[in-house]
Motif scaffolding. Structure first.
Motif, short mmCIF file in Angstrom:
data_model
loop_
_atom_site.label_atom_id
_atom_site.label_comp_id
_atom_site.label_asym_id
_atom_site.label_seq_id
_atom_site.Cartn_x
_atom_site.Cartn_y
_atom_site.Cartn_z
N LEU A 123 -20.55 -16.22 16.02
CA LEU A 123 -20.66 -16.92 17.30
C LEU A 123 -20.33 -16.01 18.47
CD1 LEU A 123 -19.02 -20.35 16.35
CD2 LEU A 123 -21.45 -19.81 16.53
N ASP A 124 -19.53 -14.99 18.22
CA ASP A 124 -19.23 -14.02 19.27
C ASP A 124 -20.35 -13.01 19.46
OD1 ASP A 124 -16.72 -15.19 19.66
OD2 ASP A 124 -15.81 -13.95 18.08
N ALA A 125 -21.04 -12.70 18.37
CA ALA A 125 -22.00 -11.61 18.40
C ALA A 125 -23.41 -12.04 18.76
CB ALA A 125 -22.02 -10.90 17.04
N ASP A 126 -23.75 -13.31 18.65
CA ASP A 126 -25.16 -13.71 18.77
C ASP A 126 -25.26 -15.04 19.52
OD1 ASP A 126 -27.85 -14.14 18.50
OD2 ASP A 126 -27.90 -13.88 16.33
N ASP A 127 -25.87 -15.01 20.70
CA ASP A 127 -26.08 -16.23 21.49
C ASP A 127 -27.19 -17.11 20.93
OD1 ASP A 127 -24.07 -15.55 23.22
OD2 ASP A 127 -25.41 -14.61 24.70
N THR A 128 -27.98 -16.58 20.02
CA THR A 128 -29.06 -17.39 19.44
C THR A 128 -28.57 -18.29 18.31
OG1 THR A 128 -29.71 -15.69 17.83
CG2 THR A 128 -30.71 -15.59 20.03
N ILE A 129 -27.30 -18.19 18.00
CA ILE A 129 -26.71 -19.09 17.00
C ILE A 129 -26.10 -20.27 17.74
CG2 ILE A 129 -24.94 -19.36 15.22
CD1 ILE A 129 -25.35 -16.48 14.47
N PHE A 130 -26.57 -21.47 17.45
CA PHE A 130 -26.12 -22.67 18.13
C PHE A 130 -24.72 -23.08 17.67
CE2 PHE A 130 -26.46 -27.38 18.87
CZ PHE A 130 -26.61 -27.31 20.25
N LEU B 210 -25.78 -17.37 2.89
CA LEU B 210 -25.90 -18.15 4.12
C LEU B 210 -27.32 -18.06 4.64
CD1 LEU B 210 -22.64 -16.88 5.88
CD2 LEU B 210 -22.91 -19.03 4.66
N TYR B 211 -27.73 -19.08 5.42
CA TYR B 211 -29.06 -19.13 6.02
C TYR B 211 -28.95 -19.40 7.52
CZ TYR B 211 -30.27 -20.13 1.12
OH TYR B 211 -30.38 -20.10 -0.25
N ARG B 212 -30.00 -19.04 8.23
CA ARG B 212 -30.20 -19.46 9.63
C ARG B 212 -31.33 -20.49 9.61
NH1 ARG B 212 -28.99 -15.28 14.15
NH2 ARG B 212 -30.45 -16.62 15.27
N GLU B 213 -31.05 -21.68 10.17
CA GLU B 213 -32.05 -22.75 10.09
C GLU B 213 -32.06 -23.56 11.38
OE1 GLU B 213 -32.48 -23.92 5.50
OE2 GLU B 213 -30.57 -24.53 6.36
N SER C 69 -23.36 -9.90 7.28
CA SER C 69 -23.90 -8.72 7.95
C SER C 69 -25.37 -8.87 8.34
CB SER C 69 -23.74 -7.50 7.05
OG SER C 69 -24.46 -7.68 5.83
N TYR C 70 -26.12 -9.73 7.69
CA TYR C 70 -27.56 -9.86 7.93
C TYR C 70 -27.91 -11.10 8.76
CZ TYR C 70 -27.39 -13.41 4.25
OH TYR C 70 -27.11 -14.53 3.50
N LEU C 71 -26.91 -11.78 9.36
CA LEU C 71 -27.17 -13.08 9.97
C LEU C 71 -27.33 -13.06 11.48
CD1 LEU C 71 -24.84 -15.23 7.74
CD2 LEU C 71 -27.32 -15.43 7.90
N THR C 72 -27.11 -11.94 12.15
CA THR C 72 -27.48 -11.90 13.56
C THR C 72 -29.00 -11.90 13.67
OG1 THR C 72 -27.34 -9.49 13.55
CG2 THR C 72 -25.37 -10.71 14.25
N ASP D 266 -31.64 -10.14 14.98
CA ASP D 266 -32.50 -9.03 14.58
C ASP D 266 -32.30 -8.66 13.13
OD1 ASP D 266 -33.45 -9.02 17.16
OD2 ASP D 266 -32.18 -7.36 17.82
N ALA D 267 -31.04 -8.66 12.69
CA ALA D 267 -30.77 -8.31 11.30
C ALA D 267 -31.39 -9.33 10.35
CB ALA D 267 -29.26 -8.21 11.09
N TYR D 268 -31.38 -10.59 10.73
CA TYR D 268 -31.94 -11.63 9.86
C TYR D 268 -33.45 -11.50 9.76
CZ TYR D 268 -32.12 -16.16 7.51
OH TYR D 268 -32.31 -17.17 6.58
N GLU D 269 -34.10 -11.19 10.85
CA GLU D 269 -35.55 -11.01 10.80
C GLU D 269 -35.93 -9.83 9.92
OE1 GLU D 269 -37.76 -13.15 11.93
OE2 GLU D 269 -36.07 -14.39 12.55
N SER D 270 -35.16 -8.75 10.02
CA SER D 270 -35.43 -7.60 9.16
C SER D 270 -35.17 -7.95 7.70
CB SER D 270 -34.53 -6.42 9.58
OG SER D 270 -34.80 -6.04 10.91
#
Length: 864
Positions: free
Chosen positions: A578-585, A605-608, A696-699, A701-705
């Protein structure tokens, strides 16, 4: 009746009735003792032809209170309607009264003529019956022995003269022999104290001398016939006796019918619902009071200590009912009232539990549409059980039911050893005032729940993240959560705040004892409205950040959740996102698309694109942005769906493959019993307190990669045979899999997503939980990516390859998946319907065994 039928001997136990002649005097309604008849037969006592020469009373039933098989022995009148007690079970089938300490003659049928009270002399085959049993084992003071034995007063008693089960004539040994069919012999112990046969009637409570002589009294005589007690003159001894009885007993009155439930304790109404409805489907409504109502009452003060309700016409509600009953302390007075179609999901296990818990006869054998009421002491006697039943099946409800019971008071407080400890005085007072707290209030081994006794397990906590528990009236559920929080790593270092919807004394007392701050919400929404929870969630978020002005993050937790042993650790591990990524609600502790046994990887974990749900963490910055956009009270929407559709604006929610919370509902407003049993109970739940997350992969750009690499290396599945018939993915961890299905939007108009996910063990109704129309499932350790074509940007299939690579379900494919889901869901959703049929034998009707069971599953459309 055969000669070898088992007999039950019932001997009067009243101290002031010591002989057969005294019994006869007690039953006699003549003015003078020397006029009392000692003969067994009425015609031997009153051989005169004219009734008024034998009995001085105006009403025949005051002279002859015991009904015999021969109508003319009791009533000398020639016409049936002149003798109101000829068929007692056909008169006024809606009133049942039982009393432990006294008996009122005038609360039954006040009319002189039978057809004024009961217009139908012969009920048809579908008419209702009233059954009542009453047990009173504790002795009353000697001056209260006017009840003499267990008294029964009901307009439709089960034992009536047609059945041939009346007591035999008195014998010299002052006992009464009651011969029963062989089939009832196993009920002999309970029959000794069952209130199904009236043995004695007290002269004082039966014989109300009516005014006579003056024209005024003649004019108002009909008032007396209709039971107006205010016009009756009684002796001062009767008034004194009733006051003494009231001081030593607790009066319980329960009335249930198709529209109403009402419970009165010591003359004070503690529960009433009348003509309220609830929506059961988009187009159907039903009465809101149907189900099982539970009222726990303090056995000395007579005040309610717990009032709750279970929609047992829905699945899963019986589990909540059993949990509540087992949490009550021994000695508590318990009232259970069940109107309407409350029996739908009572399985054999629940029936056996209730029969053993209550010591009742009939609760397990009630049928669809029948009313039932029980009054008992937990781990003690069953004081009263009553029911109205059908003679055979009918789609309508049985007749209304009224039960009145008087129960002896117990000493003022329980004799718990720990009550004397000074540091536990407040807790002792709390446990005497409120019920439902189980072992925490146990007399013998009370549980200690305190942050001072929190788990010493270490947890790295880089910041303080308070938890706000959103609650209303379920502090015993909050107690369970506190125990789960304080028993895990970080629990003792985590601030906890209670946000209470409305003022509640129980919440205030509870918060003080456990040492937690509580904030009370003057909610502007009406209780029961959908928007009330919207307002309360907003209040909880705003007030928590205000109460803890230095914190940056908070965790919102509803009180009906069970928490995983790494609940606190999970949020502290994901907080840096939540500190590192504003695209996480926000960060969720829950995942809708996660079922046992397919979801097993607790580290994934997932981003959904999903809404906040069932334990979630937000930042102060989030509150500043979202709270001003919160749905207004005029918006008839759920707050979570509103945030996803209007406020979220493409931001993702971090969710675990294996949830850290479990919803524990019993059929409420927002989560029905159908949803709880069919979906929430089947979802996975983490049990590993040491689970380590990889974030580590959930921000963004990292998640898209990460997804790009996953989709390039995943095994592409070409669905040619139905996925419920052919196993495409192994049940061991081997890697990642990719499936394309035909879908343009989230609505899944072609049902291809539904057809696939139903076979892969996912949430076939959960189309909303996706990442740009790509759903991710855990399948025995494998990641399964289900991508919509052409709707998802992750669909890389050319149009000309759709036929070979993109799965589009046919109508037959969808039907197969529906049948597959029927097998999954119906074991949790199939009702157990008891249907009454006309009894063939007396014992069959007495035990209410005249029913058959229909296990009729709902159609798929009802549960889809």
């Amino acid at each position: 009746m055969s000669e070898n039928s088992p007999s039950v001997t019932m001997t009067p136990s009243c101290d002031d009735i010591t002989s057969h002649q005294q019994i006869q005097h007690h039953l006699c309604s003549c003015h003078h003792h020397d006029e009392c008849c000692s003969h067994h037969h009425h015609d031997e006592c009153c051989p005169r032809h004219h009734h008024d020469e034998c009995c001085p009373h105006h009403h025949h039933d005051e002279c002859c209170p015991i009904t015999t098989d021969d109508h003319h022995e009791c009533c000398p009148h020639h016409h049936h309607d002149e003798c109101p007690r000829h068929h007692h079970d056909e008169c006024c089938p809606i009133t049942t009264t039982t009393s432990a300490a006294h008996h009122h003659h005038d609360e039954g049928c006040p009319h002189h003529h039978h057809d004024e009270c009961c217009p139908h002399h012969r009920p048809d085959s579908t008419s209702s019956r009233v059954y009542t049993q009453y047990i009173y084992k504790q002795s009353l003071p000697s001056h209260q022995h006017h009840s003499c034995a267990s008294l029964y007063r009901g307009t439709c008693p089960y034992f009536h003269h047609q059945h041939g089960l009346l007591p035999q004539h008195h014998t010299d040994d002052q006992s009464v022999d009651l011969h029963l069919p062989n089939q009832l012999s196993h009920h002999r112990p309970l029959l000794l104290t069952t209130l199904l046969v009236t043995l004695f009637f007290n002269q004082l409570t039966l014989c109300w001398p009516l005014a006579e002589g003056s024209p005024v009294e003649d004019v108002y005589q009909h008032w007396l016939k209709k039971g107006d007690k205010s016009l009756r003159a009684v002796s001062s001894d009767l008034i004194l006796r009733q006051q003494e009885i009231a001081s030593s007993t607790i009066s319980v009155e329960v009335m249930v019918d198709t529209l109403t439930i009402q419970v009165i304790i010591n003359g004070k109404q503690v529960l009433r619902q009348h003509n309220k409805t609830t929506r059961t489907s988009p187009t159907r409504y039903a009465t809101a009071h149907r189900g099982v109502h539970v009222i726990a009452v303090h056995p000395h003060r007579g005040t309610p200590t717990l009032t709750t309700y279970y929609r047992t016409w829905q699945p899963r509600a019986t589990k909540g009912l059993v949990q509540t009953l087992t949490s009550l302390q021994p000695g508590t007075l318990l009232v259970l009232a069940a109107p309407g179609d409350w029996r739908y999901f009572f399985d054999n296990e629940t029936n056996d539990f209730l029969e053993e818990f209550l010591g009742g006869w009939w609760v397990g054998n009630m049928c669809h549409g029948e009313m039932w009421v029980g009054v008992a002491t937990v781990s003690g006697p069953l004081w009263g059980e009553a029911a109205t039943t059908h003679r055979n099946y009918t789609s309508g409800p049985s007749t209304p039911l009224w039960l009145e019971v008087e129960v002896p008071r117990t000493p003022p407080v329980r004799a718990c050893a720990w009550y004397g400890q000074p540091e536990l005085q407040e807790r002792a007072a709390f446990c005497e005032k409120y019920e439902g707290y189980g072992d925490w209030c146990s007399c013998h081994h009370p549980t200690t729940i305190s942050p001072a006794h929190a788990s010493p397990a270490p947890l790295v906590m880089k910041e303080t993240i308070p938890i706000v528990i959103v609650t209303s009236r379920h502090q015993f559920k909050v107690l369970r959560q506190l125990q789960q929080l304080w028993n895990q790593a970080g629990g003792g270092s985590t601030p906890i705040l209670l946000a209470v919807d409305g003022y509640q004394q129980e919440a205030q007392d509870f918060a003080k004892i456990v040492g937690l701050p509580a904030l009370y919400h003057l909610n502007p929404a009406t209780p029961g409205e959908k928007v009330r929870i919207n307002e309360h969630i907003k209040f909880a978020i705003f007030q928590t950040f205000s109460y803890y002005p230095s914190v940056d993050k908070i965790i919102i937790l509803e009180d009906d959740l069970i928490l995983a042993p790494d609940f606190i650790s999970y949020f502290h591990q994901t907080a840096p996102l939540l500190d590192a990524d504003d695209t996480i609600f926000c960060v969720n502790a829950y995942n809708y698309n996660s079922f046992k046994p397919t979801a097993i990887d607790a580290s994934r974990l997932y981003r959904e694109d999903v809404f906040p749900a069932y334990g979630w963490m937000v930042t102060r910055r989030w509150a500043h942005q979202v709270l001003p956009q919160w749905p207004k009270r005029s918006h008839e929407v759920d707050w979570d769906w509103y945030l996803r559709g209007v406020v979220q604006s493409g931001r993702d929610v971090v969710t675990p493959e294996v949830p850290r919370t479990m919803h524990d509902g019993s059929g409420g407003v927002h989560v029905t019993g159908w949803e709880q049993a069919g979906f929430f109970d089947r979802r996975a739940f983490n049990s590993d307190p040491q689970a380590v997350l990889n974030i580590s992969y959930l921000t963004h750009d990292a998640y898209e990669s990460f997804l790009e690499r996953e989709l390039q290396t995943a095994t592409l599945l070409k669905i040619q045979e139905h996925p419920c018939i052919k196993e495409y993915i192994p049940k061991t961890k081997v890697g990642s899999f990719l499936v394309y299905y035909y879908g343009e939007t989230e609505k899944d108009d072609h049902l291809s997503y539904f057809t696939l996910v139903a076979c892969f063990g996912g949430y076939e109704k959960g189309r909303f939980e996706h990442h740009h129309l790509m759903h991710t499932l855990g399948y025995y350790g494998n990641a399964v990516y289900i991508v919509a074509c052409p709707g998802s940007p992750y669909c890389k299939v050319k149009r000309e390859d759709y036929k070979n690579l993109v799965y589009q379900a046919s109508d037959n494919d969808t039907r197969i998946s529906m049948l597959h889901m029927d097998k999954v869901l119906l074991p949790q959703m199939t009702p157990v319907v008891h249907i009454r049929y006309t009894p063939e034998y007396l014992d069959e009707e007495f035990l209410l065994d005249n029913y058959y069971i229909i296990n009729q599953p709902p159609s798929f459309r009802e549960i889809h």
